[in-house]
Design a protein around this motif. Structure first.
Motif, PDB file in Angstrom:
ATOM      1  N   PHE A 290       3.733 -26.400   0.407  1.00  0.00           N
ATOM      2  CA  PHE A 290       3.821 -26.372   1.866  1.00  0.00           C
ATOM      3  C   PHE A 290       2.735 -27.238   2.476  1.00  0.00           C
ATOM      4  CE2 PHE A 290       5.425 -22.351   0.223  1.00  0.00           C
ATOM      5  CZ  PHE A 290       6.642 -22.242   0.861  1.00  0.00           C
TER       6      PHE A 290
ATOM      7  N   VAL B  61       6.481  -7.456  -8.266  1.00  0.00           N
ATOM      8  CA  VAL B  61       5.332  -8.366  -8.219  1.00  0.00           C
ATOM      9  C   VAL B  61       4.979  -8.669  -6.762  1.00  0.00           C
ATOM     10  CG1 VAL B  61       4.493 -10.646  -8.858  1.00  0.00           C
ATOM     11  CG2 VAL B  61       5.953  -9.370 -10.429  1.00  0.00           C
TER      12      VAL B  61
ATOM     13  N   VAL C 250       7.816 -25.328  -4.527  1.00  0.00           N
ATOM     14  CA  VAL C 250       7.590 -25.801  -3.171  1.00  0.00           C
ATOM     15  C   VAL C 250       6.096 -25.938  -2.929  1.00  0.00           C
ATOM     16  CG1 VAL C 250       8.065 -25.395  -0.732  1.00  0.00           C
ATOM     17  CG2 VAL C 250       9.622 -24.494  -2.450  1.00  0.00           C
TER      18      VAL C 250
ATOM     19  N   ARG D 147      -1.388 -22.429   1.494  1.00  0.00           N
ATOM     20  CA  ARG D 147      -0.748 -21.125   1.373  1.00  0.00           C
ATOM     21  C   ARG D 147      -1.188 -20.384   0.118  1.00  0.00           C
ATOM     22  NH1 ARG D 147       5.072 -20.611   3.996  1.00  0.00           N
ATOM     23  NH2 ARG D 147       4.069 -22.159   5.282  1.00  0.00           N
TER      24      ARG D 147
ATOM     25  N   TYR E 229       3.277 -15.774   3.782  1.00  0.00           N
ATOM     26  CA  TYR E 229       3.100 -15.264   2.424  1.00  0.00           C
ATOM     27  C   TYR E 229       4.401 -14.686   1.879  1.00  0.00           C
ATOM     28  CZ  TYR E 229      -1.815 -15.827   3.542  1.00  0.00           C
ATOM     29  OH  TYR E 229      -3.023 -16.351   3.915  1.00  0.00           O
TER      30      TYR E 229
ATOM     31  N   ARG F  62      17.541 -18.745   4.951  1.00  0.00           N
ATOM     32  CA  ARG F  62      18.469 -17.659   5.212  1.00  0.00           C
ATOM     33  C   ARG F  62      18.538 -17.400   6.710  1.00  0.00           C
ATOM     34  NH1 ARG F  62      16.284 -13.216   3.482  1.00  0.00           N
ATOM     35  NH2 ARG F  62      15.063 -14.258   1.890  1.00  0.00           N
TER      36      ARG F  62
ATOM     37  N   LEU G   7      15.099 -21.523   1.509  1.00  0.00           N
ATOM     38  CA  LEU G   7      14.269 -20.745   2.427  1.00  0.00           C
ATOM     39  C   LEU G   7      14.858 -20.710   3.828  1.00  0.00           C
ATOM     40  CD1 LEU G   7      10.706 -21.936   1.368  1.00  0.00           C
ATOM     41  CD2 LEU G   7      11.785 -19.741   0.892  1.00  0.00           C
TER      42      LEU G   7
ATOM     43  N   SER H 149      12.598 -24.794  -9.504  1.00  0.00           N
ATOM     44  CA  SER H 149      12.012 -25.743  -8.556  1.00  0.00           C
ATOM     45  C   SER H 149      10.826 -25.090  -7.857  1.00  0.00           C
ATOM     46  CB  SER H 149      13.057 -26.179  -7.534  1.00  0.00           C
ATOM     47  OG  SER H 149      13.587 -25.063  -6.877  1.00  0.00           O
TER      48      SER H 149
ATOM     49  N   ALA I   8      15.102 -25.593  -0.769  1.00  0.00           N
ATOM     50  CA  ALA I   8      14.240 -24.559  -1.344  1.00  0.00           C
ATOM     51  C   ALA I   8      14.871 -23.174  -1.233  1.00  0.00           C
ATOM     52  CB  ALA I   8      12.885 -24.575  -0.638  1.00  0.00           C
TER      53      ALA I   8
ATOM     54  N   LEU J 202       0.548 -16.877 -10.052  1.00  0.00           N
ATOM     55  CA  LEU J 202       1.316 -15.892  -9.291  1.00  0.00           C
ATOM     56  C   LEU J 202       2.795 -15.970  -9.670  1.00  0.00           C
ATOM     57  CD1 LEU J 202       1.190 -13.815  -6.969  1.00  0.00           C
ATOM     58  CD2 LEU J 202       1.670 -15.683  -5.413  1.00  0.00           C
ATOM     59  N   GLY J 203       3.318 -14.861 -10.116  1.00  0.00           N
ATOM     60  CA  GLY J 203       4.736 -14.800 -10.442  1.00  0.00           C
ATOM     61  C   GLY J 203       5.059 -15.236 -11.855  1.00  0.00           C
TER      62      GLY J 203
ATOM     63  N   LEU K  69      -3.009 -17.081  -1.474  1.00  0.00           N
ATOM     64  CA  LEU K  69      -3.261 -15.704  -1.066  1.00  0.00           C
ATOM     65  C   LEU K  69      -4.763 -15.502  -1.002  1.00  0.00           C
ATOM     66  CD1 LEU K  69      -0.646 -13.907  -3.322  1.00  0.00           C
ATOM     67  CD2 LEU K  69      -0.451 -14.448  -0.898  1.00  0.00           C
TER      68      LEU K  69
ATOM     69  N   GLU L  10       9.112 -15.740  -1.683  1.00  0.00           N
ATOM     70  CA  GLU L  10      10.510 -16.146  -1.874  1.00  0.00           C
ATOM     71  C   GLU L  10      10.587 -17.474  -2.614  1.00  0.00           C
ATOM     72  OE1 GLU L  10      12.033 -16.089   2.091  1.00  0.00           O
ATOM     73  OE2 GLU L  10      12.186 -13.898   2.143  1.00  0.00           O
ATOM     74  N   ALA L  11       9.707 -18.410  -2.223  1.00  0.00           N
ATOM     75  CA  ALA L  11       9.722 -19.720  -2.875  1.00  0.00           C
ATOM     76  C   ALA L  11       9.386 -19.600  -4.360  1.00  0.00           C
ATOM     77  CB  ALA L  11       8.737 -20.660  -2.185  1.00  0.00           C
ATOM     78  N   LEU L  12       8.504 -18.662  -4.701  1.00  0.00           N
ATOM     79  CA  LEU L  12       8.125 -18.486  -6.107  1.00  0.00           C
ATOM     80  C   LEU L  12       9.080 -17.538  -6.834  1.00  0.00           C
ATOM     81  CD1 LEU L  12       4.248 -18.128  -5.726  1.00  0.00           C
ATOM     82  CD2 LEU L  12       5.448 -19.995  -6.857  1.00  0.00           C
ATOM     83  N   ARG L  13      10.098 -17.082  -6.116  1.00  0.00           N
ATOM     84  CA  ARG L  13      11.090 -16.144  -6.685  1.00  0.00           C
ATOM     85  C   ARG L  13      10.408 -14.942  -7.320  1.00  0.00           C
ATOM     86  NH1 ARG L  13      13.161 -21.020  -7.882  1.00  0.00           N
ATOM     87  NH2 ARG L  13      15.114 -21.532  -6.845  1.00  0.00           N
ATOM     88  N   LEU L  14       9.470 -14.346  -6.606  1.00  0.00           N
ATOM     89  CA  LEU L  14       8.766 -13.189  -7.150  1.00  0.00           C
ATOM     90  C   LEU L  14       9.730 -12.012  -7.263  1.00  0.00           C
ATOM     91  CD1 LEU L  14       5.331 -13.171  -5.308  1.00  0.00           C
ATOM     92  CD2 LEU L  14       5.957 -14.229  -7.462  1.00  0.00           C
TER      93      LEU L  14
ATOM     94  N   GLU M 114       7.278 -15.889   2.685  1.00  0.00           N
ATOM     95  CA  GLU M 114       8.027 -17.092   2.333  1.00  0.00           C
ATOM     96  C   GLU M 114       7.554 -17.650   0.986  1.00  0.00           C
ATOM     97  OE1 GLU M 114       9.242 -20.085   5.547  1.00  0.00           O
ATOM     98  OE2 GLU M 114       7.598 -21.037   4.484  1.00  0.00           O
ATOM     99  N   LEU M 115       6.243 -17.600   0.769  1.00  0.00           N
ATOM    100  CA  LEU M 115       5.701 -18.049  -0.513  1.00  0.00           C
ATOM    101  C   LEU M 115       6.295 -17.224  -1.652  1.00  0.00           C
ATOM    102  CD1 LEU M 115       3.543 -19.671  -2.156  1.00  0.00           C
ATOM    103  CD2 LEU M 115       2.054 -17.693  -1.821  1.00  0.00           C
TER     104      LEU M 115
END
Lengths: 279, 245
Positions: B82, A188, B80, B86, A175, B64, B62, B78, B60, B99-100, B88, A180-184, A177-178
């Protein structure tokens, strides 16, 4: 409940093998008013014991004596006054402890530096019962309300911290990682992933905390107190009034039960997304 | 692909040059170059351990903490998808999709995205109430609701049953025709790659070993002779000798 557990293996042996019911591994459907069964059995045993004369009234007053005493205490206004004082102390201590415990858990759970600085001292504090800190707190804060509220808060803060921190740290890294992927944005991420993810842990900690608050309350109210349920009971001890002591005990029990029930209610509502063994 | 009609053919969505990634002493990507045009659908094939997912995670952002070098140029916007949906578990379906996202139209766009993946009316459901295929459709809606220029998908259908997977192929194709993102789809399924992609890239030894444009009309069928030819050639490159049938 017990009956079905005991009976099932026997029927298994008798029944025709073709119609053998599959054994259920979960605990089954929830019982209606299941939580009330145990206390009611206890109350019944107490009543029977008193009525039959097995219980000496100086050792344990009969339930009906306790009810009459409680009624008298209410009529005099003593019960309400003491209850309000006690509830205020416990509530204030609980609030303070929960706030501090949650904040510290967030700092320590979300930052390595926070953890390095905060976690150690808290683990040390955890090893020292808060009741053992009372002498020091009296020297620092006197015997007034501050000492009492702080003692309760110290007892509350540890379980809230431990369980919230644990809840935070066991949030699935997928989660994160999610997020990070969504650039939250961090705010948030905190609101949508961290806080809800740690909520089950926090609520478990809260259940322990509520009990810890009443526990600490009992102790602080029997030290140099001039008000509260604990004081009322301590006074009753000096006059040998078993019934008043029991009124106090029942009150403590009811308060603990009610507050635990309240937290469990919140737990059920807030975690309705979960499917667990109990469902 | 339909994106050609948009006149954006020349625009480049992804540029990767000399990408190297290593886990400890094991080199996974070794001087890899790759370009993806805007709106182009690229399937990334490779044996297990060939660095498919490592490449996707590098794109992505991801990865680091993974040591490496090289240039990675991807669009800011962009998404992603998975292998697991995934979602919530503590957020309802619509909240998962938006979300976001910010802005007053987030909810409306989320609803529209859910309708597009055939889940209108399930906005208030919990993720645990959905089937695996439905959960993955929510994940697709979440990925596409922000109108990304690049969609990165890491074996998104790997955990689904064969029938659901076929339906998801159709859906993904439809969604891509409508939204024109550049797509990098990591898969181990040669049929899936040939069915969906404009181009199939095969990784071996940390580099692009095969870069094959799939020139087939849509919808594609396993019975087309060219389909079989592409399939056979890719399988051979993967070191599998295709059997008849």
């Amino acid at each position: 409940m017990t009956a079905s557990v005991l009976v099932r293996p026997r029927t298994k042996a008798d029944a025709a093998p073709a119609r053998k019911a599959r054994r259920r591994l979960g605990p089954g459907r929830p019982l209606r008013f299941g939580a009330a069964v145990g206390p009611l059995v206890l109350l019944a045993l107490w009543s029977i014991g008193s009525a039959a004369g097995w219980l000496d009234s100086r050792t344990l007053s009969a339930p009906w004596t306790v009810v009459t005493t409680a009624r008298n205490l209410i009529a005099e206004g003593r019960l309400q006054d003491n209850l309000i004082v006690s509830a205020q102390r416990a509530g204030l201590g609980l609030l303070l402890g929960v706030l501090v415990g949650t904040m510290v858990a967030l700092v320590s759970g979300l930052s390595r530096w926070g953890e390095a600085i905060l976690d150690g001292p808290i683990q040390i504090k955890r090893a020292v019962p808060s009741v053992a800190l009372i002498p020091l707190l009296i020297l620092w804060l006197g015997i007034g309300e501050e000492m009492k509220v702080i003692t309760i808060a110290l007892g509350v803060f540890v379980p809230v911290y431990i369980h919230t921190h644990n809840g935070l740290r066991t949030i699935d890294s997928r989660y994160v990682e999610l997020g990070e992927a969504l650039r939250l944005r961090p705010a948030v991420f905190l609101r949508r992933i961290v806080l809800p993810g740690a909520l089950p842990g926090f609520l478990l900690g809260l259940r322990f905390a509520v009990v810890a608050a009443w526990l600490s309350l009992v102790v602080v109210e029997q030290i140099n107190s001039t008000s509260g349920i604990g004081y009322m009971m301590e006074l009753a001890r000096q006059y040998g009034q078993t019934d008043v002591i029991i009124v106090g005990l029942v009150l403590y029990g009811l308060l603990g039960l009610l507050s635990d029930g309240a937290v469990r209610f919140v737990q059920r509502r807030a975690l309705s997304w979960r499917r667990t063994l109990a469902d | 692909m339909a994106a050609h009609a948009g006149g954006l053919t020349a625009t480049r969505a992804v540029r990767v040059q000399g990408l190297a990634r290593a886990f400890g002493t094991r080199t996974v990507l070794n001087g890899l170059d790759l370009e993806i045009r805007a709106g182009e659908f690229v399937a990334l094939l490779g044996r297990s351990g060939s660095g498919k997912s490592t490449l996707l995670r590098a794109l992505a952002g991801l990865d680091r903490g993974v040591s490496g070098a090289g240039l990675v140029d991807v669009p800011e916007n962009s998404s992603v998808v998975f292998q697991d949906a995934r979602l919530l578990p503590w957020q309802r379906v619509l909240d998962n999709v938006v979300l976001g996202m910010s802005g007053s139209d987030a909810d409306a766009r989320g609803r529209a995205a859910l309708a597009e993946v055939g889940l209108a009316g399930r906005e208030r459901a919990w993720p645990s109430e959905l089937s695996g295929g439905e959960q993955q459709r929510v994940a697709l809606a979440r990925a596409l609701v922000s109108e990304p220029h690049l969609l990165l998908a890491d074996e998104p259908f790997g955990a689904l049953d064969a029938l659901t997977r076929l339906r998801m192929h159709e859906l993904l194709r439809e969604l891509c025709d409508r939204h024109h993102p550049a797509v990098l789809l990591v898969t181990h399924d040669v049929d899936e790659a040939v069915t969906l992609a404009d181009r199939v890239v095969l990784l071996d030894d940390g580099r692009v070993a095969v870069d094959l444009a799939i020139d087939l009309p849509n919808p594609r069928s396993h019975r087309q002779p060219q389909f079989l030819a592409y399939r056979e050639s890719l399988l051979r490159s993967l070191g599998v000798t295709p059997t008849e049938g």
